[in-house]
Design a protein around this motif. Structure first.
Motif, short mmCIF file in Angstrom:
data_model
loop_
_atom_site.label_atom_id
_atom_site.label_comp_id
_atom_site.label_asym_id
_atom_site.label_seq_id
_atom_site.Cartn_x
_atom_site.Cartn_y
_atom_site.Cartn_z
N LYS A 39 -31.17 -13.22 10.71
CA LYS A 39 -29.91 -13.41 9.97
C LYS A 39 -29.25 -12.07 9.70
CE LYS A 39 -28.99 -17.63 9.02
NZ LYS A 39 -30.05 -18.08 9.91
N GLU A 43 -27.64 -10.63 12.65
CA GLU A 43 -26.37 -11.29 13.00
C GLU A 43 -25.24 -10.73 12.13
OE1 GLU A 43 -28.13 -15.56 14.65
OE2 GLU A 43 -27.47 -15.43 12.57
N ASP A 44 -25.57 -10.51 10.84
CA ASP A 44 -24.57 -9.91 9.96
C ASP A 44 -24.25 -8.48 10.37
OD1 ASP A 44 -24.61 -12.27 8.61
OD2 ASP A 44 -25.89 -11.57 6.96
N TYR A 49 -21.96 -8.47 13.23
CA TYR A 49 -20.59 -8.82 12.82
C TYR A 49 -19.91 -7.62 12.16
CZ TYR A 49 -16.65 -11.10 10.61
OH TYR A 49 -15.39 -11.42 10.21
N ARG A 106 -19.24 -12.52 16.23
CA ARG A 106 -20.17 -13.48 15.61
C ARG A 106 -21.11 -13.96 16.70
NH1 ARG A 106 -21.91 -13.55 10.97
NH2 ARG A 106 -20.40 -13.37 9.30
N ILE A 107 -22.34 -13.54 16.62
CA ILE A 107 -23.30 -13.92 17.66
C ILE A 107 -24.42 -14.71 17.03
CG2 ILE A 107 -25.06 -13.03 19.22
CD1 ILE A 107 -23.21 -10.79 19.95
N LYS A 108 -24.79 -15.81 17.69
CA LYS A 108 -25.95 -16.56 17.24
C LYS A 108 -27.15 -16.07 18.06
CE LYS A 108 -28.12 -20.26 15.45
NZ LYS A 108 -29.29 -19.39 15.27
N ILE A 109 -28.07 -15.44 17.39
CA ILE A 109 -29.24 -14.93 18.11
C ILE A 109 -30.21 -16.09 18.37
CG2 ILE A 109 -31.23 -13.38 17.99
CD1 ILE A 109 -29.53 -11.46 16.36
N PRO A 110 -30.50 -16.35 19.62
CA PRO A 110 -31.37 -17.51 19.91
C PRO A 110 -32.83 -17.26 19.51
CG PRO A 110 -30.81 -16.33 21.94
CD PRO A 110 -30.08 -15.66 20.84
N GLU A 155 -35.96 -20.96 21.42
CA GLU A 155 -35.25 -21.89 22.28
C GLU A 155 -36.08 -22.24 23.49
OE1 GLU A 155 -31.07 -21.19 23.12
OE2 GLU A 155 -30.86 -21.22 20.92
N GLU A 180 -25.78 -11.52 25.23
CA GLU A 180 -24.71 -12.49 25.00
C GLU A 180 -23.54 -12.23 25.96
OE1 GLU A 180 -24.35 -14.90 22.60
OE2 GLU A 180 -22.19 -15.29 22.76
N THR A 202 -34.43 -15.92 24.60
CA THR A 202 -34.76 -16.31 23.24
C THR A 202 -35.74 -15.31 22.62
OG1 THR A 202 -35.59 -18.11 21.84
CG2 THR A 202 -36.73 -17.77 23.92
#
Ligand code: SF4
Ligand code: SF4
Lengths: 534, 302
Positions: free
Chosen positions: A240, A243-244, A247, A253-257, A260, A289, A296
């Motif tokens: 988390k 990710e912040d 940003y 804004r990236i969602k780190i997998p 998965e 990305e 993942t």
């Protein structure tokens, strides 16, 4: 050959009491400008007298093994000697040590004692050629003990008493296992391997190993998931946080997998990255990305920490951790494991553990550097090299370069993204170790850091200063690129000790950060030291 | 005469001990268990990458690309080392001069042995006497003399130099054990007694005659003078002793390089069987973090 000093002899290892060698600043290899002036280097300190009750100060006064292992009475001494011999027997037996039996016995049998190896060893040279750090010193001691007590060959002149064992145990941690000495040996004798095997004897038979490697290293990793102590929940929080961070630094804004199933790649970083250099794993998230890679991270125990300290001191722990890594990958059903910028983890899982993993455990494994090279050269990222318009030099992590042959990918990347890239001398497979190899970078107890930064890292510091000789002006920021967590840890301590960041604007970091820093669509530099402070 | 006959037969014995001993050494090292990978770059069989020390691991998905191994690359590096001892040359010219002179001398003496052998065949089985006016005989006659003498002198100079170097440097002296001295001195004795014997046999005719008697069991050996007998005795002792000494470092060197430092063969399944066998071995390390008495596989997976 050090004739002007009183020479420490092989038999001195068994000297009853007393410190064998006392280092002083004036003996050490001189540093190049601007560190050639007196007062530039912090002085040396004395070991605290009370340390010698529990720890071994009888070698050089520095303590690597930070568990209280000194025997308290004759009885304990006798037991230690007995167990040591027992361990030596196991070390040279097939069922207990098939993993390194042939290389070890070859090294014990065929050394010609020509001493060609000594001048290749950064520790020996940097110490001012102190005899105890000569690559053959500890080897010859083990060789004679083996010849005398196990092989029962004639002519082995050595005495085995408690001091022999105490000093030999410490001495196994005065070599970074960089194996530079092996490259010049006409017979291919491996003094680094002998240090490695001595460590194994102590760890596997006697339970004696530095805490950061064993108790707070492999044991903790197998139990809590990471040698940093980070548990899966803390790891998820870390994701988390990254990710912040991404940003904040890039506006993306990236969602780190994470976890998965069925992704192509399971990427495993050294968990130390998350705590000390989160920009590095974050940079990989940004790059993957952008490049559209299917990948993942794992939040399973051990699956989020690539380290495998077993490779430095204990084959059983090495095998346990390697198997765990593979199990995590199998559960996630990925096509391959990719190891992040961490040298020993790369060597451990891809090279050394290769002959432990068989059958269904034989999952493909590779270093992240070739992948990063392919991404950068494929022009999938929009890069502007002029953003990296400052001098950059490259440190070659021994485990990735000399010991795994991954030499060019990192250079091809730097040539593309760092216009002021310059090599250190020597470099590539003939590089010098950062001084933090074989676990040293994480061994900070008592006075060991002092020995590391002053002796083990001295040659690296010299190389760095020489690489930046023409741009040493503190107004010019400089970057030592070290694609390895442990090397970065060592560089951190090294630059801090010599105040080189403060005085000369020398910074350090990984490779992916430098790639992201060159991305065209970033408004602010990704590297913190480039951000102008108000 | 009786001495000569004795030496004829002890020659066979020492040669047989040598062959069996070397075969045993070779077997001992080659039958050791597979070890974990521990390669060191540069690895000379890496095609196109050996030059800078690269490996197949520099490629993404390396396991899909097929692995090219250049035997030529290995041979080139091996011969460079054997013929020129480049690793010492690069880092220590003075040591190289001594070591190289010593080893080159030994190589020349080995060639001399072959020439003596060829000469003996020529006289015994082909019937061309040496010396004679036959061009081959002339060639063998002179080349044997030159190679033999140059080799012996080079080896003596280098060997004495190495010995003196060991004796004068306190560090080297400290590392040298009695067996180390013994080996070097034994070899030097053979070389120097050979030089003395040559004074009595300047064109090596006697040596050739003795060799003839060896390759033809029916042929009686020639009369041998005292110095030749002493020389022969030392040489026979060495030949029989070599397999049990560090002089076999040429075997060691083969294994350290080919089977350890250059052994980067990845397990693509071909090693599974061997690994499974090894993982079944029991280990007895006694620190409690290890399950002493249990197998490697059980230890690794638990
Ligand atoms: S390890 Fe190699 S280089 Fe060093 S003394 Fe022994 S033979 Fe010589
Ligand atoms: S492995 Fe490295 S640190 Fe150890 S003795 Fe050899 S050169 Fe020195």
């Amino acid at each position: 050959m050090g004739d002007k000093h009183t020479i420490i002899r092989i038999k001195d290892i068994s000297k009853l009491g007393g410190q064998l060698v006392k280092l002083s600043l004036t003996d050490l290899m001189p540093l190049p400008p601007p560190y050639d002036k007196p007062g530039m280097e912090p002085p040396m300190t004395e070991p605290k007298p009370e340390w010698s009750k529990s720890y071994v100060t009888e070698l050089d006064g520095y303590i690597a093994i930070d568990i209280p292992w000194k025997p308290k009475n004759k009885d304990e001494e006798g037991k230690l000697i007995e167990k040591f011999l027992e361990g030596l027997r196991k070390l040279t037996s097939k069922s207990d040590n098939w993993t390194f039996l042939q290389p070890l016995l070859l090294a014990l049998e065929y050394c010609a004692k020509c001493q060609n190896c000594a001048e290749a060893c950064p520790i020996y040279i940097a110490s001012g050629r102190k005899e105890i750090y000569r690559p053959t010193y500890r080897s010859e001691i083990l060789r004679r003990l083996y010849n005398k007590y196990i092989a029962k060959k004639p002519g082995a002149d050595i005495e085995l008493n408690i001091y022999t064992i105490l000093r030999l145990g410490e001495l196994a941690y005065r070599c970074t296992l960089c194996r530079r000495c092996v490259q010049v040996c006409p017979l291919g004798i491996d003094n680094g391997l002998i240090a490695h095997e001595i460590r194994k004897l102590f760890a596997q038979e006697l339970g004696i190993a530095p805490k950061p490697l064993h108790e707070r290293g492999t044991m903790l990793q197998l139990k809590a998931g990471s040698s940093t102590g980070m548990n899966p929940k803390a790891f998820l929080n870390m994701v988390k946080y990254m990710e912040d961070l991404i940003y904040e630094k890039t506006g993306k804004r990236i969602k780190i997998p994470v976890d998965e199933k069925g992704a192509d790649i399971l990427l495993i970083h050294n968990a130390g990255e998350y705590l000390s250099w989160p920009e590095n794993p974050a940079a990989y998230a940004i790059i993957f990305e952008e490049a559209g890679i299917s990948w993942t991270l794992s939040s399973e125990l051990v699956g989020y920490d690539a380290v495998n300290y077993g490779v430095w001191y204990d084959d059983v722990q090495l095998a346990r951790i390697a198997l765990r890594h593979v199990e995590v990958a199998r559960k996630l059903d990925v096509k391959k494991i990719v190891i992040g910028e961490c040298g020993h983890a790369t060597k451990a899982l891809i090279v050394v553990a290769d002959r432990i993993l068989q059958g269904e455990y034989r999952i493909p494994r590779e270093s992240v550097l070739p992948l990063l090279r392919d991404i950068v050269l494929s022009n999938k990222l929009n890069l502007d090299p002029s953003k990296n318009n400052f001098p950059v030099t490259l440190h070659d992590p021994c485990n990735i370069v000399r010991l795994a042959g991954i030499v060019q990918p990192q250079r091809e990347i730097l040539r593309r993204i760092a216009p002021l890239f310059r090599e250190m001398e020597p470099h590539g497979v003939y590089n010098y170790c950062c001084g933090g190899g074989s676990g040293f970078a994480i061994m900070t107890s008592m006075n060991f850091t002092e020995w590391r930064v002053k002796v083990a890292s001295r040659m690296k510091f010299k190389q760095i200063l020489e690489a930046f000789r023409d741009v040493i002006d503190p107004k010019i920021p400089k970057y030592v690129c070290a694609p390895c967590s442990n090397c970065k840890g060592e560089l951190r301590d090294l630059l801090m000790h010599y105040n080189a960041t403060k005085f000369y604007n020398i910074h350090y970091g990984g490779l992916a950060e430098l790639v992201v820093n060159a991305m065209v669509d970033l408004k602010e530099p990704y590297l913190d030291f480039l951000i102008k402070k108000e | 005469m009786i001495y000569a006959l004795v030496f004829k037969y002890t020659s066979y014995i020492s040669f047989i001990i040598f062959v069996i001993g070397i075969a045993y050494k070779w077997w001992k090292w080659s039958s050791m268990p597979l070890h974990l990978r521990w390669e060191l770059y540069p690895v000379p069989h890496e095609v196109l990458k050996a030059e800078y020390g690269g490996s197949y691991l520099e490629e993404v998905n390396w396991w899909l690309k097929g692995r090219l191994v250049s035997v030529f690359g290995e041979l080139k590096e091996m011969f460079k080392e054997m013929l020129f001892i480049v690793r010492i040359y690069r880092s220590n010219k003075r040591l190289w001069l001594l070591s190289y002179s010593f080893h080159l001398g030994i190589y020349l003496i080995l060639i001399w042995f072959i020439l003596i052998f060829l000469g003996a065949i020529t006289t015994t089985y082909i019937g061309i006497p040496i010396p004679s006016m036959n061009p081959w005989a002339i060639f063998v006659y002179y080349v044997t003399i030159i190679i033999g003498i140059v080799g012996d002198v080079l080896a003596i100079v280098g060997g004495l130099g190495l010995l003196v170097r060991r004796l004068v440097s306190p560090v080297l002296r400290d590392y040298t054990t009695i067996p180390d001295y013994f080996n070097l001195i034994l070899v030097l004795l053979a070389l120097m007694s050979g030089l003395l014997a040559w004074f009595f046999d300047p064109s090596f005719n006697l040596a050739r005659e003795f060799m003839s008697s060896l390759i033809n069991p029916l042929l009686p050996p020639p009369y041998l003078n005292v110095i030749t007998i002493v020389h022969l005795a030392i040489v026979q002792i060495i030949i029989a002793y070599i397999p049990f000494s560090k002089i076999t470092h040429f075997i060691g060197k083969y294994f350290t390089y080919h089977k350890v430092l250059w052994d980067d063969e990845p397990n693509m399944g071909q090693l599974d069987g061997k690994i499974q066998e090894l993982l079944k071995l029991k280990l007895f390390w006694s620190d409690p973090h290890i399950k002493s008495g249990d197998t490697w596989i059980n230890n690794a997976s638990g």
